[in-house]
Scaffold this motif. Structure first.
Motif, mmCIF file in Angstrom:
data_model
loop_
_atom_site.group_PDB
_atom_site.id
_atom_site.type_symbol
_atom_site.label_atom_id
_atom_site.label_comp_id
_atom_site.label_asym_id
_atom_site.label_seq_id
_atom_site.Cartn_x
_atom_site.Cartn_y
_atom_site.Cartn_z
ATOM 1 N N PHE A 33 35.029 51.698 32.621
ATOM 2 C CA PHE A 33 34.836 50.989 31.351
ATOM 3 C C PHE A 33 34.227 49.620 31.675
ATOM 4 O O PHE A 33 34.309 49.138 32.808
ATOM 5 C CB PHE A 33 36.150 50.845 30.562
ATOM 6 C CG PHE A 33 37.197 50.019 31.239
ATOM 7 C CD1 PHE A 33 37.236 48.644 31.074
ATOM 8 C CD2 PHE A 33 38.168 50.622 32.052
ATOM 9 C CE1 PHE A 33 38.203 47.887 31.693
ATOM 10 C CE2 PHE A 33 39.124 49.871 32.671
ATOM 11 C CZ PHE A 33 39.161 48.498 32.495
ATOM 12 N N GLU A 34 33.632 49.035 30.671
ATOM 13 C CA GLU A 34 32.999 47.730 30.826
ATOM 14 C C GLU A 34 33.852 46.667 30.151
ATOM 15 O O GLU A 34 34.462 46.919 29.105
ATOM 16 C CB GLU A 34 31.597 47.731 30.212
ATOM 17 C CG GLU A 34 30.624 48.651 30.933
ATOM 18 C CD GLU A 34 29.243 48.613 30.307
ATOM 19 O OE1 GLU A 34 29.086 47.877 29.302
ATOM 20 O OE2 GLU A 34 28.345 49.308 30.824
ATOM 21 N N ALA A 35 33.892 45.506 30.756
ATOM 22 C CA ALA A 35 34.625 44.359 30.204
ATOM 23 C C ALA A 35 33.696 43.160 30.169
ATOM 24 O O ALA A 35 32.875 42.958 31.080
ATOM 25 C CB ALA A 35 35.864 44.077 31.020
ATOM 26 N N TYR A 40 29.203 37.122 30.397
ATOM 27 C CA TYR A 40 29.006 37.988 31.563
ATOM 28 C C TYR A 40 29.731 39.314 31.323
ATOM 29 O O TYR A 40 30.883 39.344 30.904
ATOM 30 C CB TYR A 40 29.537 37.330 32.843
ATOM 31 C CG TYR A 40 29.218 38.108 34.086
ATOM 32 C CD1 TYR A 40 27.940 38.045 34.645
ATOM 33 C CD2 TYR A 40 30.191 38.895 34.684
ATOM 34 C CE1 TYR A 40 27.642 38.761 35.792
ATOM 35 C CE2 TYR A 40 29.887 39.602 35.828
ATOM 36 C CZ TYR A 40 28.606 39.548 36.387
ATOM 37 O OH TYR A 40 28.331 40.259 37.506
ATOM 38 N N THR A 41 29.067 40.398 31.593
ATOM 39 C CA THR A 41 29.621 41.742 31.417
ATOM 40 C C THR A 41 29.923 42.343 32.788
ATOM 41 O O THR A 41 29.042 42.393 33.669
ATOM 42 C CB THR A 41 28.639 42.644 30.664
ATOM 43 O OG1 THR A 41 28.355 42.055 29.387
ATOM 44 C CG2 THR A 41 29.221 44.030 30.463
ATOM 45 N N TYR A 42 31.112 42.797 32.948
ATOM 46 C CA TYR A 42 31.538 43.438 34.190
ATOM 47 C C TYR A 42 31.350 44.949 34.036
ATOM 48 O O TYR A 42 32.063 45.612 33.265
ATOM 49 C CB TYR A 42 33.005 43.118 34.504
ATOM 50 C CG TYR A 42 33.236 41.631 34.772
ATOM 51 C CD1 TYR A 42 33.049 41.110 36.041
ATOM 52 C CD2 TYR A 42 33.627 40.782 33.737
ATOM 53 C CE1 TYR A 42 33.252 39.756 36.280
ATOM 54 C CE2 TYR A 42 33.837 39.438 33.970
ATOM 55 C CZ TYR A 42 33.647 38.925 35.244
ATOM 56 O OH TYR A 42 33.840 37.586 35.476
ATOM 57 N N LEU A 43 30.434 45.516 34.831
ATOM 58 C CA LEU A 43 30.146 46.946 34.722
ATOM 59 C C LEU A 43 31.208 47.801 35.434
ATOM 60 O O LEU A 43 31.452 48.937 35.040
ATOM 61 C CB LEU A 43 28.764 47.238 35.312
ATOM 62 C CG LEU A 43 27.580 46.530 34.625
ATOM 63 C CD1 LEU A 43 26.270 46.868 35.333
ATOM 64 C CD2 LEU A 43 27.506 46.924 33.147
ATOM 65 N N TYR A 44 31.795 47.269 36.486
ATOM 66 C CA TYR A 44 32.781 48.028 37.276
ATOM 67 C C TYR A 44 34.200 47.523 37.029
ATOM 68 O O TYR A 44 35.019 47.450 37.937
ATOM 69 C CB TYR A 44 32.449 47.940 38.765
ATOM 70 C CG TYR A 44 31.100 48.541 39.100
ATOM 71 C CD1 TYR A 44 30.940 49.902 39.237
ATOM 72 C CD2 TYR A 44 29.988 47.706 39.262
ATOM 73 C CE1 TYR A 44 29.683 50.440 39.544
ATOM 74 C CE2 TYR A 44 28.738 48.236 39.564
ATOM 75 C CZ TYR A 44 28.593 49.615 39.697
ATOM 76 O OH TYR A 44 27.373 50.158 39.975
ATOM 77 N N ALA A 45 34.482 47.190 35.820
ATOM 78 C CA ALA A 45 35.831 46.713 35.493
ATOM 79 C C ALA A 45 36.859 47.825 35.652
ATOM 80 O O ALA A 45 38.012 47.580 36.048
ATOM 81 C CB ALA A 45 35.847 46.170 34.074
ATOM 82 N N GLY A 46 36.468 49.081 35.368
ATOM 83 C CA GLY A 46 37.400 50.203 35.541
ATOM 84 C C GLY A 46 37.794 50.402 36.983
ATOM 85 O O GLY A 46 38.971 50.630 37.306
ATOM 86 N N HIS A 47 36.819 50.302 37.885
ATOM 87 C CA HIS A 47 37.117 50.440 39.316
ATOM 88 C C HIS A 47 38.094 49.364 39.781
ATOM 89 O O HIS A 47 39.071 49.642 40.478
ATOM 90 C CB HIS A 47 35.822 50.338 40.126
ATOM 91 C CG HIS A 47 34.873 51.465 39.882
ATOM 92 N ND1 HIS A 47 34.283 51.716 38.664
ATOM 93 C CD2 HIS A 47 34.408 52.435 40.716
ATOM 94 C CE1 HIS A 47 33.484 52.766 38.750
ATOM 95 N NE2 HIS A 47 33.544 53.228 40.007
ATOM 96 N N ALA A 48 37.817 48.127 39.366
ATOM 97 C CA ALA A 48 38.671 47.016 39.782
ATOM 98 C C ALA A 48 40.074 47.151 39.221
ATOM 99 O O ALA A 48 41.071 46.861 39.901
ATOM 100 C CB ALA A 48 38.037 45.693 39.343
#
Length: 255
Positions: A33-35, A40-48
């Motif tokens: 998912f994106e946060a 600023y948009t975090y593309l790898y928010a799900g991974h983190a």
């Protein structure tokens, strides 16, 4: 509920750990998912987020052993009662040390305190309560006379004495067996000699019979002879008479 919470925590943590490892290997899909934070948009928010939650549960794993020990300690205090098995185990340890000569104080109070200190420092009795150790120390102090009588030194000396007596008995038994064997050999030898003598006697008797039966056919026979009184006129050539114990053989009539 605390136990149930610990179990759920462990199961969820292990599940997240295994799932994250499979995601890293490309077998399972990542949480995606994106946060957006500000502009600023975090593309790898799900991974983190997935890695962070897994790390959090892994950190909580370190609290599970200590919490388990704390629960066990609370349960033991809540359900505490003196068990004779625990008292017997502590008394056995203390009595064994007393027989080895570990305790040297003679006063009753000092002796109990010395035994209690020894039991508290013993690694095999760390989970036992102080009341159990106190009872075991008092019992050991009361049995110190028994520990002195059956000390390790005296028991070892008694075992050595019994071991020597057993060795002597075994030696005597070996000598008896050897003597019995010699007696059997002597008896067997005597029977063999008697058998040989009886064979020789039977052979002599058979030889005498054969000789008695063979001499008449030759015109000879064994006869007892009593010599008459000899005179110079009757037999001038006879100078001495034959003794009565001489057996003569008579010539046949034809001769």
């Amino acid at each position: 509920m605390q136990v149930l919470s610990l179990m759920i925590l462990g199961i969820v943590g292990l599940t997240l750990l295994v799932y994250t490892i499979l995601c890293a290997l490309g077998i399972m899909p990542w949480l995606t998912f994106e946060a957006q934070f500000g502009d600023y948009t975090y593309l790898y928010a799900g991974h983190a987020t997935q890695i962070g939650v897994t790390t959090l549960f892994l950190l909580l794993f370190f609290f599970i052993p200590s919490q388990s020990r704390l629960l066990a300690l609370e349960r033991s205090h809540r359900d505490f009662k003196i068990s004779m098995d625990d008292v017997a185990r502590a008394f056995h340890v203390c009595h064994t040390a007393d027989r080895s000569g570990v305790f040297t104080l003679s006063s009753e109070f000092d002796a109990v305190r010395e035994r209690l200190t020894y039991l508290r420092d013993h690694p095999d009795l760390a989970e036992l309560e102080t009341d159990i150790l106190t009872v075991a120390a008092q019992m050991s102090q009361q049995a110190r006379r028994l520990a002195d009588v059956y000390s390790d030194e005296r028991v070892a000396r008694a075992k050595d004495f019994l071991r020597q007596r057993q060795a002597e008995a075994e030696n005597q038994q070996a000598r008896i067996i050897e003597a019995q064997h010699s007696c059997r050999e002597i008896r067997k030898w005597a029977q063999q000699i008697e058998l040989e003598e009886s064979v020789v006697a039977s052979q002599l008797a058979r030889l005498d019979e054969e000789l008695q039966s063979a001499l008449p056919a030759l015109g000879y026979s064994f006869e007892g002879f009593d010599a008459p009184e000899s005179t110079d006129e009757a037999d001038p050539d006879a100078k001495t008479s034959r003794p009565a114990n001489v057996v003569t053989m008579t010539k046949p009539a034809a001769e």
